[in-house]
Write a protein that holds these residues in place. Structure first.
Motif, PDB file in Angstrom:
ATOM      1  N   LEU A 119       0.816  -1.216   0.000  1.00 41.80           N
ATOM      2  CA  LEU A 119       0.000   0.000   0.000  1.00 41.80           C
ATOM      3  C   LEU A 119       0.854   1.274   0.000  1.00 41.80           C
ATOM      4  O   LEU A 119       0.378   2.342  -0.362  1.00 41.80           O
ATOM      5  CB  LEU A 119      -0.928   0.006   1.218  1.00 41.80           C
ATOM      6  CG  LEU A 119      -2.054  -1.028   1.179  1.00 41.80           C
ATOM      7  CD1 LEU A 119      -2.667  -1.209   2.551  1.00 41.80           C
ATOM      8  CD2 LEU A 119      -3.131  -0.615   0.174  1.00 41.80           C
ATOM      9  N   SER A 120       2.108   1.163   0.424  1.00 40.64           N
ATOM     10  CA  SER A 120       2.964   2.344   0.591  1.00 40.64           C
ATOM     11  C   SER A 120       3.991   2.491  -0.513  1.00 40.64           C
ATOM     12  O   SER A 120       4.902   3.320  -0.384  1.00 40.64           O
ATOM     13  CB  SER A 120       3.712   2.237   1.921  1.00 40.64           C
ATOM     14  OG  SER A 120       2.871   1.911   2.980  1.00 40.64           O
ATOM     15  N   CYS A 121       3.889   1.724  -1.574  1.00 37.47           N
ATOM     16  CA  CYS A 121       4.930   1.700  -2.612  1.00 37.47           C
ATOM     17  C   CYS A 121       5.332   3.104  -3.053  1.00 37.47           C
ATOM     18  O   CYS A 121       4.481   3.924  -3.393  1.00 37.47           O
ATOM     19  CB  CYS A 121       4.440   0.937  -3.829  1.00 37.47           C
ATOM     20  SG  CYS A 121       4.787  -0.815  -3.707  1.00 37.47           S
ATOM     21  N   CYS A 122       6.633   3.332  -3.065  1.00 40.00           N
ATOM     22  CA  CYS A 122       7.132   4.618  -3.529  1.00 40.00           C
ATOM     23  C   CYS A 122       6.998   4.738  -5.050  1.00 40.00           C
ATOM     24  O   CYS A 122       7.025   5.834  -5.584  1.00 40.00           O
ATOM     25  CB  CYS A 122       8.578   4.816  -3.082  1.00 40.00           C
ATOM     26  SG  CYS A 122       9.688   3.524  -3.648  1.00 40.00           S
ATOM     27  N   ALA A 123       6.843   3.625  -5.739  1.00 36.08           N
ATOM     28  CA  ALA A 123       6.642   3.665  -7.185  1.00 36.08           C
ATOM     29  C   ALA A 123       5.156   3.558  -7.473  1.00 36.08           C
ATOM     30  O   ALA A 123       4.503   2.614  -7.022  1.00 36.08           O
ATOM     31  CB  ALA A 123       7.390   2.501  -7.834  1.00 36.08           C
ATOM     32  N   PRO A 124       4.566   4.496  -8.233  1.00 38.61           N
ATOM     33  CA  PRO A 124       3.126   4.416  -8.486  1.00 38.61           C
ATOM     34  C   PRO A 124       2.811   3.321  -9.501  1.00 38.61           C
ATOM     35  O   PRO A 124       3.701   2.800 -10.175  1.00 38.61           O
ATOM     36  CB  PRO A 124       2.792   5.791  -9.043  1.00 38.61           C
ATOM     37  CG  PRO A 124       4.039   6.257  -9.680  1.00 38.61           C
ATOM     38  CD  PRO A 124       5.177   5.655  -8.892  1.00 38.61           C
ATOM     39  N   GLY A 125       1.534   2.980  -9.597  1.00 41.72           N
ATOM     40  CA  GLY A 125       1.129   1.949 -10.544  1.00 41.72           C
ATOM     41  C   GLY A 125       0.959   0.599  -9.886  1.00 41.72           C
ATOM     42  O   GLY A 125       0.790  -0.411 -10.559  1.00 41.72           O
ATOM     43  N   VAL A 126       1.018   0.576  -8.558  1.00 44.83           N
ATOM     44  CA  VAL A 126       0.821  -0.660  -7.820  1.00 44.83           C
ATOM     45  C   VAL A 126      -0.560  -0.631  -7.176  1.00 44.83           C
ATOM     46  O   VAL A 126      -0.926   0.349  -6.537  1.00 44.83           O
ATOM     47  CB  VAL A 126       1.881  -0.836  -6.712  1.00 44.83           C
ATOM     48  CG1 VAL A 126       1.633  -2.104  -5.919  1.00 44.83           C
ATOM     49  CG2 VAL A 126       3.269  -0.844  -7.312  1.00 44.83           C
ATOM     50  N   VAL A 127      -1.332  -1.674  -7.358  1.00 46.81           N
ATOM     51  CA  VAL A 127      -2.599  -1.822  -6.644  1.00 46.81           C
ATOM     52  C   VAL A 127      -2.522  -3.101  -5.830  1.00 46.81           C
ATOM     53  O   VAL A 127      -1.714  -3.973  -6.118  1.00 46.81           O
ATOM     54  CB  VAL A 127      -3.799  -1.854  -7.618  1.00 46.81           C
ATOM     55  CG1 VAL A 127      -4.008  -0.476  -8.247  1.00 46.81           C
ATOM     56  CG2 VAL A 127      -3.619  -2.919  -8.683  1.00 46.81           C
ATOM     57  N   THR A 128      -3.356  -3.199  -4.815  1.00 48.26           N
ATOM     58  CA  THR A 128      -3.196  -4.266  -3.826  1.00 48.26           C
ATOM     59  C   THR A 128      -4.502  -5.022  -3.621  1.00 48.26           C
ATOM     60  O   THR A 128      -5.581  -4.458  -3.808  1.00 48.26           O
ATOM     61  CB  THR A 128      -2.768  -3.641  -2.485  1.00 48.26           C
ATOM     62  OG1 THR A 128      -1.674  -2.774  -2.703  1.00 48.26           O
ATOM     63  CG2 THR A 128      -2.382  -4.698  -1.468  1.00 48.26           C
ATOM     64  N   VAL A 129      -4.379  -6.273  -3.237  1.00 42.75           N
ATOM     65  CA  VAL A 129      -5.534  -7.032  -2.765  1.00 42.75           C
ATOM     66  C   VAL A 129      -5.209  -7.556  -1.369  1.00 42.75           C
ATOM     67  O   VAL A 129      -4.102  -7.387  -0.876  1.00 42.75           O
ATOM     68  CB  VAL A 129      -5.890  -8.203  -3.718  1.00 42.75           C
ATOM     69  CG1 VAL A 129      -6.352  -7.667  -5.080  1.00 42.75           C
ATOM     70  CG2 VAL A 129      -4.728  -9.147  -3.866  1.00 42.75           C
ATOM     71  N   ASN A 130      -6.164  -8.187  -0.733  1.00 47.41           N
ATOM     72  CA  ASN A 130      -5.998  -8.687   0.634  1.00 47.41           C
ATOM     73  C   ASN A 130      -4.877  -9.736   0.713  1.00 47.41           C
ATOM     74  O   ASN A 130      -4.514 -10.354  -0.292  1.00 47.41           O
ATOM     75  CB  ASN A 130      -7.323  -9.303   1.120  1.00 47.41           C
ATOM     76  CG  ASN A 130      -7.408  -9.392   2.643  1.00 47.41           C
ATOM     77  OD1 ASN A 130      -6.476  -9.018   3.360  1.00 47.41           O
ATOM     78  ND2 ASN A 130      -8.527  -9.898   3.140  1.00 47.41           N
ATOM     79  N   ILE A 131      -4.354  -9.938   1.912  1.00 48.96           N
ATOM     80  CA  ILE A 131      -3.283 -10.901   2.146  1.00 48.96           C
ATOM     81  C   ILE A 131      -3.698 -12.297   1.669  1.00 48.96           C
ATOM     82  O   ILE A 131      -4.746 -12.805   2.067  1.00 48.96           O
ATOM     83  CB  ILE A 131      -2.935 -10.932   3.647  1.00 48.96           C
ATOM     84  CG1 ILE A 131      -2.422  -9.565   4.088  1.00 48.96           C
ATOM     85  CG2 ILE A 131      -1.926 -12.018   3.953  1.00 48.96           C
ATOM     86  CD1 ILE A 131      -2.399  -9.364   5.599  1.00 48.96           C
ATOM     87  N   GLY A 132      -2.884 -12.883   0.810  1.00 53.88           N
ATOM     88  CA  GLY A 132      -3.128 -14.245   0.347  1.00 53.88           C
ATOM     89  C   GLY A 132      -4.225 -14.385  -0.690  1.00 53.88           C
ATOM     90  O   GLY A 132      -4.575 -15.499  -1.063  1.00 53.88           O
ATOM     91  N   ASN A 133      -4.752 -13.261  -1.188  1.00 52.96           N
ATOM     92  CA  ASN A 133      -5.903 -13.327  -2.092  1.00 52.96           C
ATOM     93  C   ASN A 133      -5.477 -13.504  -3.547  1.00 52.96           C
ATOM     94  O   ASN A 133      -5.658 -12.613  -4.390  1.00 52.96           O
ATOM     95  CB  ASN A 133      -6.765 -12.064  -1.918  1.00 52.96           C
ATOM     96  CG  ASN A 133      -8.103 -12.191  -2.620  1.00 52.96           C
ATOM     97  OD1 ASN A 133      -8.449 -13.254  -3.147  1.00 52.96           O
ATOM     98  ND2 ASN A 133      -8.863 -11.122  -2.630  1.00 52.96           N
ATOM     99  N   GLY A 134      -4.900 -14.667  -3.855  1.00 57.10           N
ATOM    100  CA  GLY A 134      -4.489 -14.958  -5.220  1.00 57.10           C
ATOM    101  C   GLY A 134      -5.682 -14.983  -6.161  1.00 57.10           C
ATOM    102  O   GLY A 134      -5.586 -14.553  -7.311  1.00 57.10           O
ATOM    103  N   TYR A 135      -6.788 -15.482  -5.666  1.00 56.68           N
ATOM    104  CA  TYR A 135      -8.003 -15.547  -6.480  1.00 56.68           C
ATOM    105  C   TYR A 135      -8.440 -14.134  -6.906  1.00 56.68           C
ATOM    106  O   TYR A 135      -8.689 -13.877  -8.091  1.00 56.68           O
ATOM    107  CB  TYR A 135      -9.121 -16.227  -5.690  1.00 56.68           C
ATOM    108  CG  TYR A 135     -10.474 -16.059  -6.321  1.00 56.68           C
ATOM    109  CD1 TYR A 135     -10.800 -16.768  -7.471  1.00 56.68           C
ATOM    110  CD2 TYR A 135     -11.409 -15.169  -5.804  1.00 56.68           C
ATOM    111  CE1 TYR A 135     -12.037 -16.590  -8.083  1.00 56.68           C
ATOM    112  CE2 TYR A 135     -12.643 -14.991  -6.401  1.00 56.68           C
ATOM    113  CZ  TYR A 135     -12.951 -15.710  -7.543  1.00 56.68           C
ATOM    114  OH  TYR A 135     -14.164 -15.525  -8.149  1.00 56.68           O
ATOM    115  N   GLY A 136      -8.515 -13.218  -5.937  1.00 57.89           N
ATOM    116  CA  GLY A 136      -8.956 -11.860  -6.245  1.00 57.89           C
ATOM    117  C   GLY A 136      -8.022 -11.154  -7.213  1.00 57.89           C
ATOM    118  O   GLY A 136      -8.462 -10.381  -8.076  1.00 57.89           O
ATOM    119  N   ALA A 137      -6.717 -11.413  -7.080  1.00 57.77           N
ATOM    120  CA  ALA A 137      -5.759 -10.785  -7.990  1.00 57.77           C
ATOM    121  C   ALA A 137      -5.987 -11.282  -9.419  1.00 57.77           C
ATOM    122  O   ALA A 137      -5.936 -10.505 -10.373  1.00 57.77           O
ATOM    123  CB  ALA A 137      -4.339 -11.093  -7.531  1.00 57.77           C
ATOM    124  N   ALA A 138      -6.249 -12.572  -9.560  1.00 55.29           N
ATOM    125  CA  ALA A 138      -6.464 -13.139 -10.901  1.00 55.29           C
ATOM    126  C   ALA A 138      -7.732 -12.565 -11.519  1.00 55.29           C
ATOM    127  O   ALA A 138      -7.764 -12.215 -12.706  1.00 55.29           O
ATOM    128  CB  ALA A 138      -6.551 -14.665 -10.804  1.00 55.29           C
TER     129      ALA A 138
END
Lengths: 223, 223, 223, 223, 223, 223, 223, 223
Positions: D188-207
């Motif tokens: 959530l704090s990435c210094c490089a923009p263009g990163v979005v996040t999903v919940n911990i361990g949520n491989g399904y949601g990322a896909a």
């Protein structure tokens, strides 16, 4: 604005628990504080006020109260006949920045007629400081220890002296110790038993607990 | 099931950073661990495995590795020619319950050919324990200190000795100190400077940091 | 108000641990700070003051101290004979906003007679920045790395260079990284070993730890 | 025991959002899962089940489902006609311990007819690993990055490639990074923009998010 | 005071990742911001500045920048030729108090030449508000949703439309939702898949991620 | 600056849920609040505004609204025909510092035409205070209890009276009870059943819930 | 071992508050539970036991109690004469995994002679599910809503219906929503007023609060 | 495996602080515990062991120790000559589930020759329970109060009696009160002064603190 009484002073508390009610000023308006003071003055009662910011001191000083900016306390009804120290309780702190909390406790004792010695700036970074007073501290029945940062003083003291240690975490520090969080954890986790804790910065509560320990003890002996 | 390589071993790490890669077993399947071992054996490499539960020890012991249940580590390729201690680094811990973390560090040193002394159970509840070894501890350049509960040992040590103190919070405690949380806060908040910290229970990381401090120093002298 | 001494300066600390006591000004009153300065001036001692807000700078400047607003530090007794850099320690930071912490560390080194190079704004969002100085950074025995936000710089550095990395989380960020919380977690969780951590924003502590690492090393070589 | 329907399957979800409903098995009883499977079989529908512990695998295998223990997923209705990779999305992970999450994502893609490449064990402790595949990774429109510990991979990747990075914090680590907490903060704090996040361990949601990004894009092109 | 360069601008970032570097002003001094602006003006570069408090606006306005107090952003180099909306991305927010975050995102799009529609105040307390625009929202490939309090909008949206939802928790609320904490948890825990999240208040990051999703898609089609 | 409507007032909410929409002013600009007021005045609607700091009171007072600084609320459209109390609901609070929250609730009732009695300063430190009104409190169907610090009042009340207790944690306290955190935990953990909770300081929400309980009841009886 | 009574059953509670005491079994030994049962049987009292793990069910079943494994409750004294539903209260839940909490509430109602309807699996990911029952739900005076994950159901319901919503966060989820933490925050932060909350998983408490709301209402009508 | 002593028993602690060292068994191996027992037996010393799980009881019972499963304590050297109660200290707890903590305290007193009365199950949900013993409790100098859930008992007691209250938060509860977190906050935030706190579940520490209070008092009287 409100047409109901804003406070019900617990005048019976001293009879019931041995300690009169105190006025914690944080969260109260200036008008409410003045109203409580006048209510007490009508009864001829003495009063102790805590957490009163110096910006509001003038409000109570014009009522004749004795205000102390370091401890943010005000005393109504004077301090008199301070009993000399009889090795019952001492105040100890780790650093100079802990003094506002130390002074809140010391003023509480003064309000109740007792002068309590202070051993300031004896933090464990220079262990000789606490060691050099360890023998003297061993004579006291109760030690109120104030420390912020990592709060190592609590455990070191408790391992050195026979008295009870009342740990008062102090809101001194930054990062993980900001606002006293690390010192509170240390106080509760002491590897040396015989340490009890009060809330962060609660010098008043520590002083009251100490007086209860000693009062009860005296009373108990008389049974 | 997967048709892609599950690991890319960083064999160059030793050249680059002075310390070879280690296998942290938590989260890896038995098959993956065995595959890594076989891969290393094919290269004739030595290997250090950490956080390997004793229930899985048999899996690596049949491969000829030396397993230690207290530290949950396994060493492949033998330990030989342990250099005697030269006052460069010592392990210190507050209580007997901290020994799993101490041993993870000691095994890391052994894998790298160095025997390191341990000063166990010198927690500050009995301050004489750490005082009785303080002069001896002052001879070491680096002290790895392991403590759980309130972690007061870190500050006391740092105030007594000239060496760097690497604080390793230990997951020993309950309530607010459960899982090492209070000790970590203490390590980071030390009132005595010269203390650096690693993650809770990270005996391996502390040992590597110590070796880097000493290796660099030696290397640097040669420049 | 108080009739007891507010501080006990630990003049022996330099003899005992190699580093003299420093005055952390946060939480002290103006009067207390001035009193400590005068006490030191009477002894003819040099003094380092940290976390002194610029609003209070005038108080120390009239006493002849050298005040730096970016690092919020004051030096009493002058800075002289700065030794040139000998590849022992370097300061590295991820972004321009980390400079207050970097400067607190650099001023600490200057107080102790050492000029330390700074590699600023080499955060990993533009990886070429840290890669372009990686070879040069590999020559240093100790790297003090300052980063806020997600603190990825700590791990990247530790995987590239042989020196010890002292991670200083910086209170730069917002949301989950507000006040340095995310960077602290990153520092403690580094996947690359050889990283040690100090409290958020503790540039002073990082500098002291680095000096201890290098001093002990030198001392050790002489045994 | 209950005399009301325990579930209302959202068969319309695919029409509405492009993605059919999935059965998350955690918290459901064996009977409930079997009932849902039978309900779907009656409709002739395909089904994806996630977070089904291997101890319960037998319950779904006797119903003819394809179970994968590493990802804890089951697929009902077969996987067929996997489309070859067209540089649209790739899976990247920091270490071998992240593979359960990687595989949950890969199985989700497979259920939807797409084979996605995996770049495993490219954590930043050995930066050459991610650098050696950086050019290849730059060809993908979406990168799903899985990492635990301090999650530095997210920022490093986002600074190197033009594609969107979907960060999936992985529950790999201990102490402050236990259960993926530190990696989530890093994402959530990435210094490089263009990163979005999903919940911990949520491989399904990322896909699913990746498929939505690409589906919408395609659909959009056709307008 | 410092004799080293305070910043290393990452001019290559646009080539590498498609998005130029932005100047986040929080934590930087006025002098540092002005120095960066002059550095960019010498190169003839355009520049986007974020998190610049209105009290400091004058500093950049005298340099000719366009400052927006609601979003706390400044644009150097002008906004021209805004492309009309082509149903690729829309901004949606739950309440009027979320507009500062919405505007940070909208200004980011404007800096990159794109005008993006805003659907404000469609929080779920009055569900008809989001339902009345649901069909229109279904046409967009990417929805940036901004919400504070309990953040229920994220899940409701994701269950209604086929586009990807980028959730931006907003620092709106009090008690348990103070500073956006509850909305962040909601965003990460959405029961509807297809939601990705950025840090609290990170309108800029959401806009960049959306542009990457759409740019990559276009670029990808061209391969 | 924005060319889109900043708000969509939910005028239908009263029809749908029985309670009209309220304007929470925190996070809104002065201009937005004035715009909403004018919009309502055009419709001839009454309006309730909460969390409006006294520094901004003038902005609404010139529009003819009735502002109350203690509760930080403003009422547009007047208060008239206050129904006398019929033992349906009472407000109870532990201390004088809880009155801002009490008054926010009382003003909400007044806006809806109902005058509600207040039992102030009945905290359990002086148990006689709540005991002396217990019989009277037992007559009310709903009690809204406001308390900060440790929030013991909630459990004591719930064990004494038959009415529902709506607990409103108050942001009164320091250290671990700062901002109402401890009181919230207490409210949710009550050992006496029949207590429900709203967010810290949410006097408005408690009043609305109470009205819904009573309205529904009445409505229900009529069926 | 102990020679003092382990419990003091509060038989008067029903008279005082309208609801008899319940036995929460977590933390009690088997012997203590059996002793309480026998004590109640001697009085001829009915009894409700909650949080009794199925592994211990046999202990109470041999005493003739009716045990329900899904809700982990046991009822002593039978369930009889269940009153049909009169549109006073309904149970609603977001997913199948919330049913253990729903059933704890339903069993509580049954113990008190009331059969309550359940609307299961109406989570907002498929908004049509809750919309299709919205009109029916609008007829109830009190809705007990159970949801885990992000808990968006609470706000959506409260914006749709006139009844009070008692939100029961459910311990369903993982990562940031693990153990119900996110759902609890959502419940307390609802943007729609009229929602009150109980502790995570507290189906029993929600049912008691609902009965108190309705009982008081009835009682009140009679005044 | 280790060739260094695993423990340094602090035999001097009784002389120094009045209380002998205790063996906390959590985190120690069976071998280490047996070794300590044998070491004590050789000295002819008595020993108190805490937090010894019943699964390991056999290990100490074959050594002749008296094991108590409820309190998880073992006593070596017998309990004899229990002094009758003299109104100095009493144990009070809120519920039956708190008895393991109560018994840890009671066994500590027994080891030191003192039988202490227990007032069990007097939680405030049924206020008559604590009221019915309030007069009796007022006779004691020190009250050790054990409570989980919301811990309201601490404040109620402290407002009723003159003795010091040592609050012991008990790990009884679920959701926000899980593991004693809410009760700890309550103990530290008590609105009634005179309450001091120990760590969650620390019955041993509370007993030691009580003995120190009373011992010091007696000793003090002799001065």
């Amino acid at each position: 604005m409100a047409d109901y009484p804003a406070f019900r002073f617990d005048w019976q508390r001293k009879v019931r628990t041995g300690i009169p009610e105190t006025v914690m000023c944080e969260g109260k308006t200036d008008d409410q504080i003045v109203e409580i003071i006048e209510h007490a003055q009508e009864r001829g009662a003495r009063l102790f006020l805590s957490r009163l910011d110096s910006a509001r001191a003038e409000k109570v000083e014009i009522k004749g109260l004795d205000y102390c900016p370091l401890s943010r306390t005000a005393i109504m009804g004077g301090i008199a006949d301070l009993r000399p120290d009889d090795a019952s309780v001492a105040l100890v702190c780790a650093g100079t920045s802990d003094l506002p909390v130390v002074e809140e406790a010391r003023r509480t004792f003064q309000f109740h007629g007792c002068e309590v010695p202070v051993f300031a700036d004896v933090g464990v970074a220079g262990l000789w400081r606490v060691m050099s007073v360890a023998e003297e501290l061993s004579r006291y029945r109760v030690l109120i220890a104030v420390a912020g940062m990592e709060g190592a003083l609590f455990s070191v003291l408790a391992g050195l002296v026979p008295g009870v240690v009342i740990a008062v975490p102090s809101p001194v520090g930054y990062g993980v110790s900001k606002d006293g969080a690390a010192a509170l954890s240390a106080a509760l986790s002491c590897c040396a038993p015989g340490v009890v804790t009060v809330n962060i910065g609660n010098g008043y509560g520590a002083a009251v607990a100490a007086m209860k320990m000693l009062n009860s003890a005296s009373a108990g002996q008389g049974d």
